[in-house]
Design a protein around this motif. Structure first.
Motif, PDB file in Angstrom:
ATOM      1  N   SER A   3      -7.672   2.720   6.797  1.00  0.00           N
ATOM      2  CA  SER A   3      -7.215   3.540   5.677  1.00  0.00           C
ATOM      3  C   SER A   3      -7.173   2.684   4.420  1.00  0.00           C
ATOM      4  O   SER A   3      -6.656   1.564   4.448  1.00  0.00           O
ATOM      5  N   ARG A   4      -7.724   3.224   3.361  1.00  0.00           N
ATOM      6  CA  ARG A   4      -7.714   2.513   2.081  1.00  0.00           C
ATOM      7  C   ARG A   4      -6.999   3.382   1.051  1.00  0.00           C
ATOM      8  O   ARG A   4      -7.471   4.458   0.727  1.00  0.00           O
ATOM      9  N   TYR A   5      -5.841   2.908   0.606  1.00  0.00           N
ATOM     10  CA  TYR A   5      -5.011   3.722  -0.279  1.00  0.00           C
ATOM     11  C   TYR A   5      -5.094   3.193  -1.708  1.00  0.00           C
ATOM     12  O   TYR A   5      -4.746   2.038  -1.956  1.00  0.00           O
ATOM     13  N   THR A   6      -5.523   4.038  -2.646  1.00  0.00           N
ATOM     14  CA  THR A   6      -5.485   3.616  -4.049  1.00  0.00           C
ATOM     15  C   THR A   6      -4.039   3.694  -4.525  1.00  0.00           C
ATOM     16  O   THR A   6      -3.253   4.513  -4.052  1.00  0.00           O
ATOM     17  N   ALA A   7      -3.714   2.839  -5.497  1.00  0.00           N
ATOM     18  CA  ALA A   7      -2.360   2.882  -6.062  1.00  0.00           C
ATOM     19  C   ALA A   7      -2.177   4.143  -6.904  1.00  0.00           C
ATOM     20  O   ALA A   7      -1.054   4.592  -7.115  1.00  0.00           O
TER      21      ALA A   7
ATOM     22  N   GLN B 156      -1.155   2.354 -10.750  1.00  0.00           N
ATOM     23  CA  GLN B 156      -1.931   1.305 -11.415  1.00  0.00           C
ATOM     24  C   GLN B 156      -1.062   0.595 -12.472  1.00  0.00           C
ATOM     25  O   GLN B 156      -1.031  -0.629 -12.559  1.00  0.00           O
TER      26      GLN B 156
ATOM     27  N   GLY C 239      -0.760  -7.543  -7.146  1.00  0.00           N
ATOM     28  CA  GLY C 239      -0.549  -6.144  -7.537  1.00  0.00           C
ATOM     29  C   GLY C 239      -0.154  -5.316  -6.340  1.00  0.00           C
ATOM     30  O   GLY C 239      -0.641  -4.200  -6.142  1.00  0.00           O
ATOM     31  N   LYS C 240       0.705  -5.897  -5.489  1.00  0.00           N
ATOM     32  CA  LYS C 240       1.215  -5.190  -4.312  1.00  0.00           C
ATOM     33  C   LYS C 240       2.732  -5.326  -4.292  1.00  0.00           C
ATOM     34  O   LYS C 240       3.288  -6.213  -4.946  1.00  0.00           O
TER      35      LYS C 240
ATOM     36  N   VAL D 185      -9.110  -1.888  -9.601  1.00  0.00           N
ATOM     37  CA  VAL D 185      -7.972  -0.992  -9.310  1.00  0.00           C
ATOM     38  C   VAL D 185      -7.164  -1.581  -8.162  1.00  0.00           C
ATOM     39  O   VAL D 185      -7.698  -2.278  -7.300  1.00  0.00           O
ATOM     40  N   PHE D 186      -5.882  -1.308  -8.172  1.00  0.00           N
ATOM     41  CA  PHE D 186      -5.012  -1.763  -7.093  1.00  0.00           C
ATOM     42  C   PHE D 186      -5.145  -0.824  -5.899  1.00  0.00           C
ATOM     43  O   PHE D 186      -5.215   0.394  -6.068  1.00  0.00           O
ATOM     44  N   TYR D 187      -5.189  -1.427  -4.722  1.00  0.00           N
ATOM     45  CA  TYR D 187      -5.215  -0.609  -3.503  1.00  0.00           C
ATOM     46  C   TYR D 187      -4.699  -1.439  -2.343  1.00  0.00           C
ATOM     47  O   TYR D 187      -4.627  -2.670  -2.442  1.00  0.00           O
ATOM     48  N   THR D 188      -4.325  -0.776  -1.274  1.00  0.00           N
ATOM     49  CA  THR D 188      -3.942  -1.472  -0.054  1.00  0.00           C
ATOM     50  C   THR D 188      -4.759  -0.894   1.098  1.00  0.00           C
ATOM     51  O   THR D 188      -5.284   0.221   0.988  1.00  0.00           O
ATOM     52  N   THR D 189      -4.889  -1.660   2.167  1.00  0.00           N
ATOM     53  CA  THR D 189      -5.593  -1.122   3.337  1.00  0.00           C
ATOM     54  C   THR D 189      -4.728  -1.311   4.577  1.00  0.00           C
ATOM     55  O   THR D 189      -3.822  -2.152   4.604  1.00  0.00           O
TER      56      THR D 189
END
Lengths: 157, 389, 168
Positions: free
Chosen positions: A24-28, A33, A146-147, C23-27
């Motif tokens: 799963s890849r979740y955009t912020a 952002q 950025g997490k 862009v910021f994202y998590t996996t």
């Protein structure tokens, strides 16, 4: 698809093993952002404010869930807060022992009434009290991505 | 049973894109907000919320309905989620319809959202488990197989040349050029479609809808409320849905019986005796080019095997007698599963009110039909909408 | 109103935006390991496959023999009445020639999935399997085919105990 393997006869019954091969890849997102940009670049925790409903959302939310207005006003809620609740966690997701135990807290930030969950550190579990003041301990600038983990944990002040 | 009249009074939609920066919540919010604003409806006047969305694994949130509830206007309201695979986008408004028709609520907002780009490396990873885990998955199937197998059966039983099926891609992708949400609008020829890469014969790349992110929403209201909101309500005059067995290798795939059953249920409720004369605009489910034809037949809008002919004759063109997919369909606008079906409901709303701009069909339609399809080639969902009183 | 040209919400990204972290994202890789029980009908079916047999079930009320077998008849909603041994031959009901994997990687040698109506089952009752030892261009609907089994010592009670079906 990973190959499905054959009957598990040890269990005394037939079963097929398989998985669901996804990452799963979740955009912020659009609001996220800005939130994570401020976290990473400025050591700031930002929220959005709905003046009509008198609600602050942290992390920033694009809209007010109560009146459905799009929210444009951001507020820096500061990186200190008050511990609303906590838990000392001794097992991980697979029920394995965690040593040392992990402390998680629900933290009310600044005067915002907005609450976020995060880890607590530099504190003995026996010293934890609801209502205690805590402050964010930041990851060093070059280590930030950025997490939400750009804040390492919160510690008592 | 005494049912109340239910109208669609507002509609909203986002762009459909391959990868959206917006989170699933943000997409849901924008579609819902646009639908509410389109009929000047404040959120506090919404009594109930229905959300339609496909498998949790797409967005990677394993409580997707609840996760999206407040982004759909569901904060501290009666909220429900509907799901019948690809059929969801037309099933969710049926759920909303009965909440209002039953007298339970006066208003309902129905929202559908999908963010397939979250599912890496490909959303098919989440689709794999639709196949039987013991008798089918060991063979290494992929989703294209079932479409290709069904298309081939349909073509061969009726002796339909692939060129006639390619025409659907040409028509829908061209129509989509005029849809502001569209992901894959294009001016193409039959040759372009035929010569595009063969993915699973007889299916070529340009006969397949893309994977997409997007959301769409409508506001439903009882007759009394609807008449206060708008002079131009669009009534839901019939609904139908039906499921066939999941033992799909035991059925003749050339014809979707379950779609016919769903359509007959909806026609009966709407008092429609002669669908080919009475349905003026139709949005059948078109994730693959042949599916539009297959569904036009299942909906009894063409004789078995004759949908390609009426397409070739231009009857289903935007300026034809019975325009089909004037929106551009899934092939052109995009296919964020549940949101794609809802896009069709929105399109009927705009078409029947004469608000579709360059997409507006020319036959001043009074009655329209939207249909979706899904699961293991097994569900048909149908909504009939009607302008005027 | 949804006119052409109206500006809607929705911000399109490219793969590059993720690679470059614009862009910021998590996996997250969900831990999803399943063990699916075969149950009564499937368990018996798999035992049959190990012995080189295709088994179906029969409903005397609907006069139907179906494969894959199930314990209940979905038409009359009763228990199925008996097991029936079917032939390992059948006809091609429909087929495809597939050039890609599920994650859209190209296959050098295309696969030929097919629905095969099994001889001895009621008309139209078939299973999903693969065809081989045939030029894809020569495959036709209605073509007669036969199961090619793995050697007995290699069978494990699996649908893969049939390697594929080939024309006869």
């Amino acid at each position: 698809m990973s190959k499905v393997k054959l009957p598990d006869s040890k269990a005394g019954k037939l079963a097929w093993k398989g998985d669901i091969p996804i990452t799963s890849r979740y955009t912020a997102g659009v609001a996220g952002q800005k939130f994570f940009q401020a976290l990473k670049e400025e050591e700031k925790i930002l929220g959005t404010v709905c003046n009509k409903c008198e609600v602050t959302y942290v992390p920033m939310k694009l809209f007010c869930e109560r009146c459905f207005a799009q929210l444009d006003e951001t507020v820096d809620v500061g990186d200190t807060g008050r511990l609303v609740s906590f838990s000392v966690v001794y097992i991980d997701l697979d029920s394995k022992k965690v040593n040392p135990p992990q402390i998680v807290g629900l933290i009310e930030l600044g005067n915002s009434q907005a609450r976020m969950v995060h880890r607590l550190g530099e504190v003995k579990s026996s010293d934890l009290r609801v209502g205690m003041k805590v402050k964010a301990v930041w990851e060093m600038p070059l280590g930030r991505e950025g997490k939400i983990t750009d804040i390492q944990y919160f510690k008592p002040v | 049973m005494k049912l109340r009249k239910v109208a669609v009074v507002g509609a909203g939609i986002t762009k459909f894109v391959r990868r959206a920066q917006e989170t699933a919540k943000e997409l849901s919010y924008h579609a819902t907000k646009m639908a509410l604003d389109s009929c000047n409806m404040p959120l506090e006047e919404i009594d109930s919320v229905v959300h339609g969305t496909a498998p949790d694994a797409f967005d990677g949130v394993h409580m997707k309905g609840e996760y999206l509830s407040e982004a759909s206007g569901g904060w501290r309201k009666p909220f429900m989620r509907s799901y019948v695979g690809g059929g969801t986008g037309v099933f969710a408004p049926i759920n909303g319809w009965y909440l209002v028709a039953s007298g339970m609520y006066d208003t309902c907002v129905v929202v559908c959202e999908e963010k397939m780009s979250s599912c890496q490396p490909h959303p098919q990873g989440a689709f794999l488990t639709i196949f039987d885990h013991t008798t089918e998955r060991p063979l290494g199937p992929n989703l294209l197989w079932i479409f290709a197998l069904e298309m081939n059966r349909y073509m061969q039983v009726h002796k339909i040349p692939r060129e006639q099926i390619a025409l659907v891609s040409v028509k829908n992708k061209r129509n989509a050029l005029d849809h502001p949400s569209a992901q894959l609008g294009a001016e193409l020829t039959v040759e372009d479609v035929m010569n595009s890469e063969i993915m699973a014969w007889p299916v070529t790349r340009l006969m397949v809808s893309p994977t997409s992110d997007g959301a769409a929403a409508v506001v439903l209201a009882s007759e009394e409320v609807a008449k206060k909101i708008t002079d131009n309500p669009v009534w839901i005059s019939g609904v139908g849905w039906n499921l066939d067995t999941a033992y799909w290798t035991n059925r003749d795939l050339y014809y979707p019986e379950y779609v016919e059953k769903a359509a007959r249920m909806a026609y009966k409720m709407a008092g429609i005796k002669n669908p080919r004369e009475e349905i003026n605009v139709v949005e059948p489910y078109d994730p693959f080019a042949y599916k539009e034809l297959h569904h036009l037949e299942g909906l009894l809008l063409a004789d078995k095997g004759q949908a390609p002919r009426i397409t070739a004759e231009g009857i289903t063109a935007r300026d034809g007698k019975m325009p089909s997919c004037p929106s551009g369909g899934l092939l052109g606008v995009g296919n964020p599963i549940a949101a794609a079906g809802m896009m069709k409901i929105c399109e009927l709303f705009w078409q029947l009110r004469g608000e579709a701009g360059k997409r507006q069909v020319k036959n001043s339609p009074r009655t329209g039909l939207a249909q979706a399809w899904g699961d293991l080639m097994q569900v048909g969902t149908v909504v009939i909408m009607q302008r005027g009183d | 109103m949804l006119e052409t040209g109206i500006r809607l919400h929705g911000t399109a990204l490219e793969e590059e935006d993720f690679k470059t972290h614009r862009v910021f994202y998590t996996t997250d890789i969900p831990k999803l390991q399943y063990a699916w029980d075969c149950g009564v009908a499937m368990g018996h079916y798999l035992k049959g496959l190990k012995q080189g047999k295709l088994l179906g079930t029969y409903c005397k009320k609907c006069k139907r023999t179906v494969i894959p077998p199930r314990v209940f008849c979905e038409l009359c909603f009763r228990n199925m009445d008996k097991w029936v041994e079917l032939k390992d031959t059948g006809i091609v009901n429909t087929f495809s020639i597939c050039y890609v994997t599920w994650d859209m990687k190209k296959l050098i040698y295309p696969e030929i999935p097919a629905v095969i109506e099994i001889d001895g089952a009621s008309k139209g009752k078939g299973i999903l399997h693969l065809l081989a030892e045939v030029d894809p261009k020569q495959v036709k609907l209605g073509m007669k085919v036969k199961a090619v089994w793995k050697p007995k010592s290699e069978r494990e009670g699996s649908i893969l105990d049939i390697k594929y079906f080939k024309p006869i």
